[in-house]
Design an enzyme around this catalytic site. Structure first.
Site, mmCIF file in Angstrom:
data_model
loop_
_atom_site.group_PDB
_atom_site.id
_atom_site.type_symbol
_atom_site.label_atom_id
_atom_site.label_comp_id
_atom_site.label_asym_id
_atom_site.label_seq_id
_atom_site.Cartn_x
_atom_site.Cartn_y
_atom_site.Cartn_z
ATOM 1 N N GLU A 149 -10.040 3.832 6.092
ATOM 2 C CA GLU A 149 -9.238 4.292 7.232
ATOM 3 C C GLU A 149 -10.079 5.001 8.300
ATOM 4 O OE1 GLU A 149 -6.581 3.032 7.803
ATOM 5 O OE2 GLU A 149 -5.821 2.379 5.863
ATOM 6 N N HIS B 187 -6.782 -2.419 14.936
ATOM 7 C CA HIS B 187 -6.990 -1.669 13.694
ATOM 8 C C HIS B 187 -6.722 -2.555 12.476
ATOM 9 C CE1 HIS B 187 -6.854 2.081 11.223
ATOM 10 N NE2 HIS B 187 -6.026 1.343 10.490
ATOM 11 N N GLU B 188 -5.566 -3.184 12.460
ATOM 12 C CA GLU B 188 -5.220 -3.996 11.276
ATOM 13 C C GLU B 188 -6.155 -5.190 11.153
ATOM 14 O OE1 GLU B 188 -3.394 -2.327 9.454
ATOM 15 O OE2 GLU B 188 -2.525 -1.033 10.998
ATOM 16 N N GLY C 151 3.048 2.393 10.892
ATOM 17 C CA GLY C 151 2.766 1.551 12.053
ATOM 18 C C GLY C 151 2.604 0.079 11.698
ATOM 19 N N ALA C 152 1.705 -0.199 10.772
ATOM 20 C CA ALA C 152 1.424 -1.588 10.427
ATOM 21 C C ALA C 152 0.583 -1.627 9.161
ATOM 22 C CB ALA C 152 0.669 -2.274 11.569
ATOM 23 N N MET C 153 0.417 -2.835 8.615
ATOM 24 C CA MET C 153 -0.277 -2.974 7.331
ATOM 25 C C MET C 153 -1.162 -4.218 7.324
ATOM 26 S SD MET C 153 -0.846 -1.755 4.399
ATOM 27 C CE MET C 153 -2.074 -2.562 3.359
ATOM 28 N N GLU C 154 -2.381 -4.019 6.815
ATOM 29 C CA GLU C 154 -3.445 -5.020 6.933
ATOM 30 C C GLU C 154 -3.480 -6.072 5.826
ATOM 31 O OE1 GLU C 154 -3.955 -1.692 6.195
ATOM 32 O OE2 GLU C 154 -5.558 -1.454 4.712
ATOM 33 N N ASN C 155 -2.360 -6.413 5.202
ATOM 34 C CA ASN C 155 -2.350 -7.422 4.139
ATOM 35 C C ASN C 155 -3.212 -8.626 4.508
ATOM 36 O OD1 ASN C 155 -0.031 -5.879 3.102
ATOM 37 N ND2 ASN C 155 0.987 -6.796 4.862
ATOM 38 N N GLU D 109 0.858 -1.180 0.000
ATOM 39 C CA GLU D 109 0.000 0.000 0.000
ATOM 40 C C GLU D 109 0.900 1.237 0.000
ATOM 41 O OE1 GLU D 109 -2.813 0.399 3.208
ATOM 42 O OE2 GLU D 109 -3.855 2.002 2.189
#
Ligand code: TRP
Ligand code: ZN
Length: 855
Positions: free
Chosen positions: A318, A295-296, A259-263, A126
């Site tokens: 988001e 969140h993720e 922070g992080a990624m929701e793959n 992303e």
């Protein structure tokens, strides 16, 4: 801004891709500098798009090794940004396009696409990183099922979906049954250890859960795993959302831009948002880990199962997912405290953005570089807009709208129009005016006056919507203003009512009142607006003492503190006794949550004061703000002096560490008291607290208190000795010294730390620890010499070619330049001009600097 890399992309230009992508097979032959990626893409003509169009595939920094269509080689050559296959060369029926490319993960310092971190392969796609992996229609509305295989010696090999290989999750073959856009693709290969558990879903399916970390870190995963399990349960209970794969993996990496990624099925996290032990992580770290894990995970439905049609719709996933993680944290901890913290962040980051040259709508209609739009406006204001929608349609309306959203749009790449239509259909409400919240930037200003006659109380409300870049004219918005009324003895005579302000000016009456009430307005911060009302310190103190709405109770104390501070700055007024007495009452009120008391004791930050002064028509003087705030702190310390030692002693948290909100609140209040005590005892109590600390919250908190009074040199040395081998704790060591440097020493301290052998500037966490701490040190950053401005510009110029995303993000330190005096404005503009004149500037940083200079 006419260079080809600065071309604006417009929402109005959206057109569907001419082909649907039925299936994707990817094979990776991993190598640090010569990774081979083979992609087989099964395309089908898109009936929704006009026929006969060329096919444009995105691709950057890819060495094309072979290209074929239905097995027949093609001779087309790519350009800088992709590959075009003319319509004439494309069949009118389904076909397979096969490409082979070579890429170099080891030399990819942008941390975007496939890269290496600490010896492992990982990806970040992303928003547009997949085009650095293979030629592809890299846009969120092209969704496909993926199969992935890889060849590598690495013992752990992960991708999205479910494992299909024999090694049950560790082998290199994966199938993702859910169609997804390329930005949700992920691949990880490394020497990793799993911390494992499982979750049984509401329909009884068993899901394997793994958190993959570097060997040796598996003892730091328990809290993240616990947070994940609670998130999965919560999403079932509150939103009816069940997880949809057999396995859910999280990987922690040290080098990560955000922070992080929701793959899908394979979330990738910045290691600072996974790893925690009581000794090495603070209470704030624990709270953030819980929130970001949630969140993720929540993105699995709001983002993945329902994704965005295009990047203009980013807030669709988001804003909603932030709103959901805020609800979750409130349920896990305290709604009152969570709301106050969220509003503090909103004002510090989003109001700041909305009031400056980078202001943009929650749904923008133009961008140059999409990575520059992962902002507080899209995320935090995007969440506020959802909170307002819920306030307007009620809890039941919200629930039926969300049920309809999941039902109607599962599998879709959706828009804000789709989202609002769901609310309109589920609740019958016309949301035409509400949509302005999505399309018009800027923070509305609401002014209120009141009158009372013959038992009737009237509130006269007025809204103004200030111009923002590119949007000179604004329409009135629908603003939910939650109001309650208190009688003179402090009892609530009118419980919370939501007034809907829809006009520029509007009045609301309350009848049958025995005496003039005290209004509690904008309860729970029911709308992201700046509220002004002429009032007295006595009334603020009354609300701080009596308001039943916890947000407004806190807000009254906050507003009172700001009034006092601003008078101190603008006319040298003494610290008001009203405020001192009111703070004393709250601080020692044992019926109140310690976390709430800690928040009330915390003075407004210097940047917040500068923002408030600017909004009131003053030119903020950073040095004057700094010294006035310290003077006010000293006055408070003097006032509370006799009571502090007992408070500090009573709040000690002996026994085994408890990361829960109640224990954390006690630690926060104790540190607040220690900070005041340090003004009286020269740091003796803080030194003792440092020595006896049995958690990082206490150790780091006590160290911060010492640094803030110009002490702590011995502890800084000892801290380094103790934590030398822990990267995340060493980030704190760097950050603290810059954050608490005295105004005239901040630039020099920062410069010295950038020469430290452990200053690994290519690591975003370390870069931020030093460089973002400088811009967070308000008086130090704005020191009159301009040294800090120069230092920041030097580092942005240096970082830009290596990691343009992070360089662009850090440049927002300059977004407040129009607030300050002519000398500082000139100094900052000179640095922006210098950056702008740098040869080969990235599209990322170029766009940011251009927008800031255009103001
Ligand atoms: N979608 C991610 C989130 O909100 C954030 C994200 C966007 C991101 N772009 C990124 C994370 C680039 C890392 C790098 O959770
Ligand atoms: Zn997100």
């Amino acid at each position: 801004m006419s260079s080809p890399t600065q071309k604006a992309i417009l929402l109005a230009d959206y057109t569907p891709f001419p082909y649907l992508l039925d299936h994707v097979s990817l094979h990776f032959k991993l190598h640090p500098t010569q990774t081979r990626v083979t992609a087989k893409l099964l395309f089908v003509p898109n009936p929704a798009a006009p026929a006969g169009q060329d096919m444009r595939l995105d691709g950057e920094k890819l060495a094309l090794k072979s290209l074929s269509l239905n097995g027949k080689p093609l001779a087309h050559t790519p350009d800088e940004t992709g590959l075009t296959i003319p319509a004439a060369d494309l069949p009118k029926a389904p076909f397979t396009l096969e490409t082979e490319v070579e890429i170099s993960p080891q030399t990819n310092t942008s941390l975007d696409g496939l890269y290496m971190s600490g010896g492992m392969y990982c990806t970040q796609c992303e928003a547009q990183g997949f085009r650095k992996i293979t030629f592809y229609p890299d846009r969120p509305d092209v969704m496909a099922r993926f199969d992935v295989t890889m060849e590598t010696d690495m013992p752990v090999q992960l991708s999205n979906g479910n494992p299909t290989g024999p090694e049950n999750g560790r082998g290199g073959a994966w199938h993702d049954p859910w169609p997804k856009p390329a930005y949700l693709f992920a691949l990880v290969a490394g020497n990793l250890t799993a911390y494992s558990d499982h979750f049984t879903t509401m329909s009884g399916r068993r899901v394997a859960l793994n958190i993959y970390v570097r060997p040796g870190d598996e003892g730091k995963c328990a809290y993240a795993m616990d947070s994940l399990i609670r998130s999965m349960k919560w999403d079932e209970e509150v939103y009816g959302r069940e997880y949809d794969l057999d396995i859910f993996n999280i990987v922690a990496v040290d080098d990560f831009n955000m922070g992080a990624m929701e793959n899908k099925g394979l979330n990738i996290f910045n290691s600072k948002l996974v790893l925690a032990t009581p000794e090495s992580a603070t209470d704030d770290d624990y709270a953030r880990i819980e929130a970001v894990i949630a969140h993720e995970y929540f993105h699995n439905w709001t983002g993945n199962r329902i994704t965005c049609r295009d990047w203009f719709q980013l807030c669709l996933k988001e804003g909603l997912t932030v709103y959901r993680d805020q609800q979750f944290s409130g349920d896990m901890r305290s709604h009152a405290v969570k709301r106050i913290e969220d509003v503090l962040t909103l004002r510090a980051r989003q109001f700041r953005e909305d009031g400056g040259p980078l202001a943009h709508a929650v749904r923008p209609d133009s961008y140059v570089e999409i990575n520059n739009f992962y902002t507080a406006t899209i995320y935090e204001k995007g969440a506020e807009v959802i909170g307002m929608l819920k306030a307007l349609v009620g809890d039941a309306g919200y629930k039926s709208a969300l049920d309809l959203y999941f039902d109607r749009h599962d599998g879709d790449a959706a828009t804000i129009e789709d989202w609002l239509q769901v609310f309109a259909d589920a609740t019958g409400r016309d949301l035409t005016q509400f949509k302005h919240w999505y399309t018009q930037a800027g923070t509305p200003q609401v002014t209120i006056i009141d009158d009372f006659k013959n038992g009737t109380y009237t509130l006269h409300l007025e809204q103004k919507n200030p111009a923002t870049p590119g949007q000179p004219h604004k329409d009135p918005k629908v603003i939910p203003v939650a109001v309650g009324l208190l009688n003179p003895s402090g009892d609530e005579v009118v419980p919370t009512t939501v007034l809907e302000l829809t006009e520029s000016r509007q009045s609301f009456t309350f009848t049958g009142l025995a005496a003039r009430p005290t209004p509690s307005i904008l309860r729970g911060f029911s709308a992201p607006v700046i509220l002004t009302r002429e009032t007295t310190p006595t009334e603020r103190a009354f609300l701080l003492a009596h308001d039943t709405d916890p947000f407004n109770k806190w807000e009254a104390g906050r507003a009172l503190a700001k009034d006092v501070l601003i008078h101190k700055i603008t006319d040298g007024a003494a610290t008001a006794p009203d405020w001192l007495a009111a703070i004393e009452t709250v601080t020692f009120d044992e019926t109140l949550d310690p976390a709430f008391r800690a928040l009330t004791l915390r003075l407004p930050g210097e940047d917040d004061i500068a923002q408030t002064l600017h909004a009131a028509g003053h030119v903020p003087d950073p040095a004057a703000i700094h010294s006035a705030r310290r003077a006010m702190q000293a006055d408070l310390a003097q006032h509370l002096a006799p009571l502090l030692p007992a408070l500090i002693a009573s709040l000690a948290t002996p026994g085994p560490f408890d990361p829960g909100a109640v224990a954390a609140g006690r630690r926060a209040l104790r540190l607040g008291a220690l900070a005041l005590m340090a003004r009286l005892d020269g740091g003796a109590a803080a030194t003792a607290a440092y020595t006896s600390a049995n958690s990082m919250t206490e150790q780091m908190g006590a160290l911060a208190v010492l640094l803030d009074i110009g002490q702590g040199a011995a502890q800084i040395a000892a801290f380094r000795e103790q934590w030398q081998s822990d990267r995340l704790v060493m980030d704190k060591w760097f950050a603290l010294q810059v954050a608490y440097a005295a105004p005239d020493a901040a630039a020099a301290t920062t410069k010295a730390l950038t020469q430290d052998p452990d200053f690994d500037w290519k690591n975003p966490n370390r870069f931020r620890a030093v460089i973002a701490s400088l811009s967070g040190n308000h008086a130090g950053f704005h020191a009159a010499s301009g040294d800090s401005y120069r230092l920041l510009a030097d580092w942005l110029i240096k970082l830009d070619p290596v990691n343009p995303q992070t360089a662009a993000r850090m440049s927002t330190a300059f977004e407040t330049w129009p607030r300050y005096d002519a000398d500082r404005q000139a100094l900052i503009r000179a640095q922006l001009e210098r950056i702008n004149a740098t040869a080969g500037l990235s599209r990322n940083l170029g766009e940011m600097v251009g927008r800031m200079l255009a103001a």
